[in-house]
Every structure is written in C-alpha cells, then in structure tokens.
Design a protein around this motif. Sequence first.
Motif: not given
Lengths: 302, 302
Positions: A44-51
């Motif tokens: 989910x962190x990737x989704x937030x940062x767009x990474x």
Amino acid sequence: MKRQAWTTTLAAYAFLAPALVLMGLFTFYPVLYGAYLGFTEYTAANLGSGAPPRWVGGQNFALVLRDPLFQTGIVNSLKYLLVVPVLQIASLAVAVLVNRKLPFIALFRAGYYIPVITSISLAAVMWEWVFQKDGLLNWSLRLVGFFNQGGQFNWLLNEHTALWAIMLVTFWRGFGYYMVLYLAGLQAIPGELEEAATLDGASPWQRFWRITVPLMRPTLLLCSLLSTIAAIRVLEEILVFTGGTGGPLNSTYTALLYVYNKSLGLDFNYGVASAAGLLIALVGFGLSYLNFRITREDRGER
Amino acid sequence: MNERGGFPTTLHARAEAAGLRRRAAWRKGVGFALTYLILLAILAFAVFPFLWTLAISLTDKKAAGISIYDLPRSLFPPAVTLGNFVEVFEKLKLGKYLLNSLIITGLTVAGTLIVSALAAYPLARLRFPGKNLIFAAILSTLVLPTETSFIVNVLTLNKLHLLGTYWGVVLPTVATAFGIFLMRQAYLAIPGTLLEAARIDGASETQILWRIMIPLSRPSLTALGIFTLVSTWNAYFWPSVALLTNEELLPLSVAILKLKGQFNYDTFNVAAGAVLMMIPVLLVFLLAQRLFMRGLEGAVKG
C-alpha cells in the motif's frame, strides 16, 4: 491483399475490439502482471508514493511457504477436496434417478437446481440459522434422538465442525449443477444400448456399471475437474460464513483466503499475496493434471 | 400341461399366475413409492432453507416472545404479516440496495450481450488474419490461473479512477469466453446462403450482423442474457471488492450480509430482505428454465 479482404479484416477487428480491449485489460494483463508482482515488493505504501514494484526474486515465495497461516490454508483447501467425490457420486446418482419418465419429474429437477441459483450471501444468511446452537440442524438431530442430553453447539463456531458445515453448503449449492451436466450426458446415451443389455439379461446394476459409467467417463472427468478446481479455490464461502477470519481457530482458513487477507483484507501486501496466488495456481494445475492422468489410465486398462 | 383334462390344475395355474402378477404389480408399486420418497427427501434437502426463510419473513413478530429458534413453531408462523417487508424498506434502506442491484445487473447484461454479439460474428463467419490465434486466446481464459486477478484489477481500476463506481464493478465482467462462445455457436448455425445473398445485394458486414445474425440468434441472446442476469444479481465477491471504498453503491447481494451485521439486526427483516432478493431470480429461472438448462449444457459440450 485485395480491397475486399482489407475491409473484411478491418470490420472483423472493429467487432472484436471491445472484447479484446476488455479481456486484455481485465483478464490477460492481471494474470501476467500478477505473476510478475509475485517476484516484487509492492505494498500500500507504493500506492501512496507512486513508487513502482521492486524486484526481489523468490523472497516472497520463501516467506509464504514458511508462513504457518499459509500452510494451514493449504491443508484446509486440500481437506476441502473431500467434498469433490461425495458431490460427484451424489449428483450422478441423482441424475440417474431423475433421468426417467416419471410424472412430475421436471418439477423435481427444477427444485434441485434452485440452490444453484442462490447467491452465496443468501446461502450464508439461511444456513447460519440452520447451524445455530438452537437452529434447525440441532433441533432435527434432537428429534431423531441425538443430543438429548444437551451438548449441542453452533456448528460454525466449533473448530471440529466448521469446515464440514461449510462443505455441506458447498455440496448443497453444487449438486443440482452437476446433476444437470450428468443428465445431459445420460440423455446422450443411445436408448438401444440399454435395451439390448436388458434383453441380454443385464440387471439395472450391471447396466449402470457396464454401460452408463464407461460412456459417462468424459462427463465424469469434466465435472470432477471443475469441482476440484472450485474446491482448491474456495474463498467466497469462507468469507461469508466467517467474515474473512477463517475461524474458529483458523479451522476454516483456506489458501485463497490467505491471498485475500494479504492483499485487500488486512495487509495490503500485493507482492506477497501474488506469490501465494501463484503457488495456489500451481497446486490447482497439479491436481488437474493428476485428475486427468488417473482418468486416462483407467481407460487404458479397459 | 394338459389344459382340457386337468381342470383343477388349470385353475391352480391361473391362480398362481394371477398371484405372480399381483406380486409383480405390488413390487412395482412399492418401487414407485420408494422412488418418490427418495425424490421428495432430496427436494426437501434442496428447498427447506427457502421455505423456512419464507416462513420467518412472513411471521408477525409483534406476538410476544417469538423467535426463529422456537422450533417447530417458526416453521409455521402463528400470525402472518407483510410488515417485515415494509420495514426493510423503511429501516434498512433496502430500496437503495435494490436499485444498485438493478443498475449493476442491467449494465452487465447489456454490456455482455453487446460485446459477445459483436466479437462472435467475425470468429464465426469472417475470414481474416489472426482469427485462430484470437479465438484460441479467448478460449484460453477458461483455464488461466486467475487467483491473483482480483488484486491487479483493483489496482487497475484505482489507476483509472473507476474503483468504487458502477463501471468498476461492471467492466471487468462483461467480456467472457462463455458469452462469445455461445454466440459463435448460434451464428454458425445460420445458413451461409443467407449471408451470400445479403453480400450480393451489397450489404455491409454491420448490416449483415444487425439485420440477419442478431435477429436469427435471439434464443441464444436471451439465454445468455438470463444467464448473465442471474449470476450478476447473485455475485458476491467481485462487487464487494470493487465497492470496498464506496458502500453506498453495494448491490443487495453484498448489502444483505452487512445488514445482518448491523446494530438493528432483526432476523425477520433480514429474512424479508432475503426473500425479496430471491424472488426475481426465482421468477426468471422458472420462466426460462429450459433456456437456462440448455445454455448450461451447451456451454459444457463446447
């Protein structure tokens, strides 16, 4: 190419376009990208940062295989396979029973099919009342002499019975479906064969084993394959009956529930969930192959 | 045997023959009764949850101390009312969820029919490069390992800003191998001379599809429509995932379990909601039973 051929090709692709775009986006791409995600770290962190997803190799698979929860899931999913032979034998038997010209037989066939067109959520609502401590099942059992000294329990909240109770619902929703498929197979058997066998003095039992079963082999293979794959992929039943917990005490925690909880249910760890999904697909593929091999070898012996 | 002389013998033989006949008839009668007893027992197993739910939904709960676990009384409601049905609309906002179900089902049925009717035409009746490859790809979706598809589809819909909308629920489900294959079979059954005549008259492919193929394959379109309607109306898992972020749009099939979990959980109201959800599907099924079963068999034989 001739002009005519060009316009035909153009028309063909125009007609196919909606289907190809939708299938590409929502069927082919997810299968391929899902397989790729299994080898990456993506949360989910990737989704937030767009990474973008980060390649980590086989790490997720090692993690999943070592996770006791996943092991429990696989074991429970394999246990769930026990519903397959029971379901197939029962629906073939029912198909033979209703494949006769009897008054009102169409009514019975339709009645048996009604559970098939029932939503899993409705099944959950209704069967939960059946499985309650004071529900219809315990009441019926008391009626015929079980549990007269008390000791009745909620079948869904007892870790020894919960999985069996849910399997019963799968059976209930499934037997009408396979009955129709077997019925189609039975009606394709030429009547002369049965008549000839009867004239030769074959008993109904002999006719069943010598004519019906061999001729039904393709249908049997297809149905057992379908229900094996469905059993290894069981998720909806568990979600609606346990609210996604796989309880009591993880006794109904299935492999695909692990994928769901790792991704959207609890953890939002898409990489690990995808790795687990791939492993389950592998098990499903192996079981289908086994199923196929066994039925083939049977035929070879004849 | 001496029939003329031995009067007593003949009488005896006749009596014996009559006895045999009577015994055979008796045995046949018993077999008949036994068959129906088994048929009825299976029918009871298939439909008892519906009958119990219907009884609960019609029970007047204002009578003191009434409970669904008050068996066998709850199987036969002492006082009948339609009040529960009125109440689910007022208290549980059932109307909203019914409307959601109608919209999602309507869009899915329309989308499936359009996409399948279009895509099946070139696959059945046109010659163009890539045809076999495309057909094989579409059929391959039947065996693709889709264990991780729901994860990727959620990610995709999120990117397209379609997550939590009707379209997010509908679009991933409308292009199916089942629908395309069913329509292709229907088109293949249409005589080629009709198409040739239309081409000689200068009809375009669109005109042929619209004026000949679609009208002549109406039975298959109807079957596909009914099939899609029932499965979409009942779908639980995908709508619950696609609408995780927007519960306002949930269809009744998902909402019914949410209603059950709410603080104002009232068994009688939930039963009324369950009955309301079941009635449309049941009506469609009973009216179109033949089409339904044939569609199922056709799908499997293919």
